[in-house]
Enzyme design. Structure first.
Site, short mmCIF file in Angstrom:
data_model
loop_
_atom_site.label_atom_id
_atom_site.label_comp_id
_atom_site.label_asym_id
_atom_site.label_seq_id
_atom_site.Cartn_x
_atom_site.Cartn_y
_atom_site.Cartn_z
N GLY A 95 -6.19 3.03 -8.43
CA GLY A 95 -6.25 2.53 -9.80
C GLY A 95 -5.49 1.23 -9.97
N ASP A 96 -4.35 1.11 -9.28
CA ASP A 96 -3.59 -0.14 -9.32
C ASP A 96 -4.37 -1.28 -8.67
OD1 ASP A 96 -1.09 0.93 -10.49
OD2 ASP A 96 -1.02 2.08 -8.64
N ARG A 97 -5.02 -0.96 -7.55
CA ARG A 97 -5.84 -1.97 -6.87
C ARG A 97 -6.97 -2.43 -7.79
NH1 ARG A 97 -5.49 -5.72 -3.27
NH2 ARG A 97 -5.74 -6.65 -5.32
#
Length: 466
Positions: free
Chosen positions: A250-252
């Site tokens: 999700g951060d990516r």
């Protein structure tokens, strides 16, 4: 600019050879331990690159964990602007063996609100070309001074929300909840398919949060982008991640979207980039490897290329519906089949249990394109489509539009190419498909792939050789 809560992540790798004599638990013999920033800190690491500066607005405690975080972030070239944080640095410790997490140990206690921002600290937001709010529910995104600074900035904001965090500030360019978060935020009962749930929740959140767009991420199924128009953009993932570690995906996704917006991309383009990056991240080894290698397509079983005609299509629809499957249909001329067509067809096939292509007949193409088209007869076009591994049946229609054939096929999902990807008016067949409670969606097309453009280029090349 990354704004949010930073944690200290530690992966302890080891080997298990025995069970503890005093409890039914495996004994992990530690072999190595790796520290890394987590939460907004991980998003900052993933966003860092040689072509741009990355700064992080976060909260840090006065302890050894915070010192370690500052060391790791500074070494990666990230400028840290820290609010004071009472209590201890939150830590997540994963005990792993052979790539599998055996146990996660959390430290740091309940979240406490960060202290007052030092004078001038938040002025750094005025320098941003894009802002990613990476909310992990520990108070940075709720801080009144931080929210006021976010409301003032003119940079595009991507907001990755958390169930324990506040709503985004109004006017955010893109919000990126996952499907579970989207249903929790809206109280949606998740009736129907994941696609219908994501579309319903995404549009509701966009209105509720007064955001310009909401992209609901669906793990290996990609993302559903909801904008002002009624029809969502479905962006499928390009590879099967299997049982890979999705920590940090999700951060990516959110960091890639923010970087794309900083470079002037449209929201639809940013989401496509983000899905591709998150997929590569997971299939390349996830957070442990932090790689973005090319993601391969899994091999697909071949299908017989003889499923052509109304009888074959009708039989297929009956078979799929009998077992409770989802019927997907798309349409077009498909003259000079190219990679843009293939991308659309593969994306459409991924939305259900069969794909039926509604193919314009020769007379229909001539009426739409002129007397010189099609270049290939309908029989050849149909056979070529039916030979593709992502097409289950082909039905040919003579009318200018596929409305008649859609009326008896009654697909659950009607797919169009990306001409409407950035919102706008409803698609021509959308109202018809709604009559049987079907959905109309858009999938991305590949830029620069066009039959008309290919024919024009060939004609120009022939003329130049004369």
């Amino acid at each position: 600019m990354i704004v949010g809560d930073t944690l200290l992540d530690r992966d302890v790798e080891g080997a298990v050879h025995r069970i503890a004599p005093d409890a039914p638990a495996p004994v992990l013999d530690e072999q190595s331990a790796t520290d890394r920033p987590g939460g907004a800190g991980l998003a900052a690491l993933l966003a860092a690159g040689p072509d741009h500066e990355v700064a992080l607005v976060t909260a840090l405690a006065a302890d050894a964990g915070a010192a370690r975080l500052s060391e790791l972030l500074t070494a990666a070239g990230i400028r840290v602007h820290a609010l004071p944080m009472p209590g201890a640095t939150p830590e997540k410790i994963r005990l792993r063996s052979r790539g599998q997490v055996l146990l996660r140990l959390d430290r740091g206690g309940p979240a406490q609100p960060p202290g007052d921002a030092p004078d001038g600290l938040l002025d750094v937001l005025d320098e941003a070309s894009a802002v990613l709010v990476s909310d992990y529910g520990r108070g940075v995104a709720r801080h009144p001074a931080v929210r006021a600074a976010l409301e003032r900035t003119s940079a595009p904001i991507v907001w990755d929300p958390h169930p324990a965090g506040p709503p985004p500030v109004p006017g955010v360019r893109l919000v990126t909840p996952n499907l579970a978060e989207a249903t929790r935020f809206t109280g949606d009962a998740a009736r129907g398919s994941a696609l219908s749930t994501a579309q319903r929740a995404g549009h509701r959140l966009r209105e509720q949060w007064r955001a310009q767009a909401v992209a609901v991420t669906c793990g290996p199924d990609g993302a559903i982008l909801c904008q002002a128009g009624p029809t969502p953009l479905v962006v499928p993932a390009r590879a099967d991640a299997g049982d890979a570690d999705t920590c940090g995906a999700g951060d990516r996704f959110a960091a890639t979207a923010a970087l794309a917006l900083a470079g002037g991309a449209l929201v639809s383009e940013a989401v496509q980039d983000a899905v591709a990056a998150a997929t590569s991240y997971v299939t390349g080894g996830g957070v442990a490897a932090a790689l973005s290698g090319p993601a391969g397509q899994p091999a697909q079983p071949r299908r017989e290329p003889d499923r052509i005609g109304a009888e074959a299509a009708g039989r297929l629809v009956a078979e799929v519906r009998e077992r409770g499957g989802v019927v997907v249909a798309t349409g077009g001329c498909f003259d000079l089949l190219h990679t843009g067509h293939l991308a659309t067809l593969r994306a459409a096939r991924g939305l259900g249990d069969c794909l039926i292509v509604c193919l314009n007949s020769d007379d229909s193409v001539r009426g739409l394109k002129g007397p010189d088209r099609p270049l290939n007869a309908q029989a050849d076009r149909a056979r070529l489509l039916a030979a593709l591994d992502c097409v289950d049946a082909v039905v040919i229609f003579d009318e200018p539009t596929p409305e008649a054939v859609l009326s008896w096929l009654r697909p659950d999902v009607w797919v169009k190419g990306g001409d409407y990807a950035d919102g706008g008016p409803s698609l021509p067949e959308a109202d018809l498909v709604k009559r049987w409670d079907g959905q109309t969606v858009i999938v991305p097309y590949l830029d620069g792939r066009s039959t008309t453009r290919t024919i024009a280029a060939a004609q120009a090349a022939t003329t130049s050789r004369r």
